[in-house]
Design a protein around this motif. Structure first.
Motif, short mmCIF file in Angstrom:
data_model
loop_
_atom_site.label_atom_id
_atom_site.label_comp_id
_atom_site.label_asym_id
_atom_site.label_seq_id
_atom_site.Cartn_x
_atom_site.Cartn_y
_atom_site.Cartn_z
N HIS A 1 -33.45 58.47 111.60
CA HIS A 1 -32.29 57.66 111.20
C HIS A 1 -32.70 56.54 110.24
CE1 HIS A 1 -29.73 58.81 114.97
NE2 HIS A 1 -29.69 59.72 114.02
N ALA A 2 -33.75 55.81 110.60
CA ALA A 2 -34.20 54.68 109.78
C ALA A 2 -34.65 55.14 108.40
CB ALA A 2 -35.34 53.95 110.49
N ALA A 3 -35.41 56.26 108.36
CA ALA A 3 -35.89 56.78 107.07
C ALA A 3 -34.73 57.23 106.19
CB ALA A 3 -36.85 57.94 107.31
N TYR A 4 -33.72 57.83 106.81
CA TYR A 4 -32.56 58.28 106.05
C TYR A 4 -31.79 57.09 105.46
CZ TYR A 4 -27.99 60.38 105.08
OH TYR A 4 -26.83 60.78 104.47
N ILE A 5 -31.56 56.06 106.26
CA ILE A 5 -30.85 54.88 105.79
C ILE A 5 -31.60 54.21 104.65
CG2 ILE A 5 -30.08 52.55 106.43
CD1 ILE A 5 -29.61 53.67 109.29
N LEU A 6 -32.92 54.05 104.81
CA LEU A 6 -33.74 53.42 103.77
C LEU A 6 -33.73 54.24 102.48
CD1 LEU A 6 -36.82 52.20 105.84
CD2 LEU A 6 -35.11 50.77 104.71
N CYS A 7 -33.78 55.56 102.63
CA CYS A 7 -33.83 56.44 101.46
C CYS A 7 -32.55 56.34 100.64
CB CYS A 7 -34.05 57.89 101.92
SG CYS A 7 -34.37 59.03 100.58
N VAL A 8 -31.40 56.39 101.31
CA VAL A 8 -30.12 56.32 100.61
C VAL A 8 -29.93 54.94 99.98
CG1 VAL A 8 -27.61 56.44 100.87
CG2 VAL A 8 -29.07 58.07 102.08
N ALA A 9 -30.26 53.86 100.71
CA ALA A 9 -30.10 52.51 100.20
C ALA A 9 -31.03 52.25 99.01
CB ALA A 9 -30.36 51.49 101.30
N LEU A 10 -32.27 52.75 99.10
CA LEU A 10 -33.23 52.58 98.00
C LEU A 10 -32.70 53.20 96.72
CD1 LEU A 10 -36.08 52.03 96.77
CD2 LEU A 10 -36.76 54.27 97.70
N ASN A 11 -32.16 54.39 96.83
CA ASN A 11 -31.68 55.07 95.63
C ASN A 11 -30.39 54.45 95.10
OD1 ASN A 11 -33.32 57.67 94.85
ND2 ASN A 11 -33.42 57.51 97.07
N LYS A 12 -29.56 53.90 95.98
CA LYS A 12 -28.39 53.16 95.52
C LYS A 12 -28.83 51.94 94.71
CE LYS A 12 -24.54 53.51 96.37
NZ LYS A 12 -23.41 54.12 95.63
N PHE A 13 -29.85 51.23 95.20
CA PHE A 13 -30.39 50.06 94.52
C PHE A 13 -30.91 50.43 93.13
CE2 PHE A 13 -34.17 47.46 93.57
CZ PHE A 13 -33.61 46.18 93.56
N LEU A 14 -31.71 51.49 93.06
CA LEU A 14 -32.30 51.91 91.80
C LEU A 14 -31.24 52.39 90.81
CD1 LEU A 14 -35.45 53.82 93.12
CD2 LEU A 14 -35.41 51.60 91.97
N LEU A 15 -30.26 53.14 91.30
CA LEU A 15 -29.23 53.66 90.41
C LEU A 15 -28.35 52.54 89.85
CD1 LEU A 15 -28.18 56.90 92.30
CD2 LEU A 15 -29.24 56.78 90.05
N CYS A 16 -28.08 51.51 90.66
CA CYS A 16 -27.29 50.39 90.16
C CYS A 16 -28.02 49.65 89.05
CB CYS A 16 -26.95 49.43 91.31
SG CYS A 16 -25.68 50.05 92.42
N ILE A 17 -29.33 49.46 89.21
CA ILE A 17 -30.13 48.84 88.16
C ILE A 17 -30.16 49.73 86.93
CG2 ILE A 17 -32.47 48.13 87.51
CD1 ILE A 17 -32.90 47.23 90.36
N LEU A 18 -30.29 51.04 87.17
CA LEU A 18 -30.32 52.00 86.06
C LEU A 18 -29.04 51.96 85.24
CD1 LEU A 18 -31.90 54.57 84.89
CD2 LEU A 18 -30.33 55.89 86.31
N TYR A 19 -27.88 51.92 85.92
CA TYR A 19 -26.61 51.90 85.21
C TYR A 19 -26.51 50.69 84.29
CZ TYR A 19 -25.18 55.40 88.70
OH TYR A 19 -25.10 56.51 89.50
N VAL A 20 -26.97 49.52 84.79
CA VAL A 20 -26.93 48.30 83.98
C VAL A 20 -27.83 48.44 82.75
CG1 VAL A 20 -27.46 45.84 83.93
CG2 VAL A 20 -26.34 46.84 85.92
N GLN A 21 -29.03 48.97 82.96
CA GLN A 21 -29.96 49.15 81.84
C GLN A 21 -29.42 50.13 80.82
OE1 GLN A 21 -33.91 49.89 83.78
NE2 GLN A 21 -34.51 48.12 82.56
N CYS A 22 -28.84 51.23 81.29
CA CYS A 22 -28.29 52.22 80.37
C CYS A 22 -27.16 51.61 79.54
CB CYS A 22 -27.79 53.43 81.14
SG CYS A 22 -29.10 54.52 81.76
N ALA A 23 -26.33 50.78 80.17
CA ALA A 23 -25.23 50.15 79.44
C ALA A 23 -25.77 49.24 78.34
CB ALA A 23 -24.37 49.34 80.41
N ARG A 24 -26.90 48.59 78.59
CA ARG A 24 -27.49 47.71 77.57
C ARG A 24 -28.06 48.51 76.40
NH1 ARG A 24 -30.74 44.03 82.01
NH2 ARG A 24 -28.97 42.78 82.70
#
Length: 420
Positions: free
Chosen positions: A326-349
């Motif tokens: 459970h913990a690994a799954y939660i961390l995995c999904v949250a980590l990728n949400k974090f990275l994708l949000c940063i990615l979207y901002v960088q791509c927009a720039r």
């Protein structure tokens, strides 16, 4: 044009009632307490084995989503966006009716196909928001609807956990989900009709968009693709976007299957999915302010993210303790949400014109192609769930190595600030 403005609200915006209606639609569509317990429902109520669900039912949605996503853009060309969204919502509603009354394996596979139709319409909904208002209002409208969806799914997951803990039959969760999606369908009928696209095509410089003939349409499409990915940093980020998102989708799709395989008696899926949504919300909220610090890592941030995803996949594939899974799954999904949000901002720039939604759509299709390829690979190997997560983990390890090499090569060729 004045008539179009009146439909969407003054100055190309929306009246408060229009925004509220779209938030209601997003809330109702995602209020599905049956989602965390879909696998237990299929195994305990419908009588399918976990292996059949994993290998013969769920893969149908992966391939179907790819097909429907490819068809979504042409459909929007000939139909109103709202009409395509309405069809997708009907697909979601059909999914729950088939779950309630279907009994055969074929009906469950059809259920996954109708679900895929609804998933594909989610991308259309994002584009619909973009053509509904001016670009400077798009981010706010997207934030409102995304917040409604996330909050709805969080509440639905906790409700499902409460009901299951009280011994309520799983089929009750299906009835609640069906009623809420039916309300979403009603709200969809009253969604505003989209206006002409508000984008200022003059921002494309010498690129003139003339959609009068099929030939010019094709030529302009190719030119727009070239203009979108002309930046070298954006090309590299798009590669990571597609390959990381395609692999992450495999983890999210089969998370509850893995929970059931580790401990079929567990009833805590609702808490886990709610916690995953909560962690993802926190990750999304801190991603943008954190980007000013994470940008110092450049492209290596994403290589590191893929590496951490690999480690978490190893834990998911090897651990027999459900709380660790459970913990690994939660961390995995949250980590990728974090990275994708940063990615979207960088791509927009990095994007030189205003067609961010165009970039998003094509990268999403590329991610679906990657996901479909991974799905086919594990099917050919006839891998069980633990082996499936092990292979997906190795995929992320390979992605880490390849992307790190590409980033290093790009840094050397550009002599400095690539991806920063």
């Amino acid at each position: 044009m004045e008539e179009e403005r009146e439909e969407g609200g003054s100055d190309g915006g929306l009246r408060g009632s229009g925004v509220a209606l779209m938030c209601v639609y997003a809330f109702c569509l995602q209020f599905t307490p049956s989602e965390p317990y879909l696998v237990p429902f299929l195994t305990k109520v419908k009588g399918f084995s976990n292996n059949v669900v994993t290998t013969e039912i769920f893969p149908v949605s992966v391939y179907s989503t790819l097909v429907f996503t490819l068809l979504a853009a042409p459909a929007c060309t000939y139909l109103k966006y709202r009409s395509v969204i309405l069809i997708g919502t009907l697909g979601r509603l059909s999914t729950f009716f088939i779950l309630l009354f279907g009994r055969s394996l074929l009906s469950m596979q059809l259920m996954q196909a109708t679900y895929a139709l609804g998933v594909a319409s989610d991308l259309v909904f994002s584009s619909y928001l973009f053509v509904l208002v001016k670009e400077n209002m798009y981010q706010s409208l997207t934030s409102f609807t995304q917040a409604s969806s996330t909050f709805s799914f969080f509440i639905a997951a906790e409700l499902s956990q409460l009901l299951v803990s009280e011994g309520v039959n799983l089929i009750v969760l299906l009835y609640i989900s069906t009623c809420m999606v039916a309300l979403a369908l009603v709200a969809c009928v009253f969604l505003p009709v989209e206006m002409r696209h508000w984008i200022d095509v003059s921002s494309l410089g010498d690129l003139e968009l003339d959609w009068e003939t099929p030939t010019s349409s094709c030529q302009n499409f190719v030119e727009l693709v070239k203009a979108t990915w002309s930046n070298r940093s954006l090309q590299l980020l798009s590669l990571w976007w597609a390959f990381q998102l395609g692999g992450t989708a495999m983890i999210e799709n089969y998370g509850t299957n893995l929970f059931d395989a580790v401990d079929p008696t567990s009833i805590y899926n609702g808490h886990v999915i709610a916690a995953t949504q909560g962690a993802s919300c926190v990750a999304a909220l801190i991603a943008v302010p954190a980007s000013r610090y994470t940008s110092k890592a450049g492209g290596l941030l994403y290589a590191g993210g893929s590496g951490l995803t690999w480690l978490l996949c190893v834990v998911l594939s090897r651990s027999k303790a459900l709380w660790i899974v459970h913990a690994a799954y939660i961390l995995c999904v949250a980590l990728n949400k974090f990275l994708l949000c940063i990615l979207y901002v960088q791509c927009a720039r990095f994007l030189s014109h205003g067609h961010f939604i165009f970039l998003f759509s094509l990268n999403a299709v590329a991610a679906l192609l990657v996901q479909s390829s991974l799905q086919a690979f594990v099917e050919v190997l006839n891998a069980n769930l633990s082996a499936q997560f092990y292979y997906v983990g190795n995929y992320f390890l390979l992605l880490t190595i390849v992307f790190a090499v590409l980033v290093k090569a790009y840094y050397q060729s550009s002599n400095a600030t690539l991806l920063r």
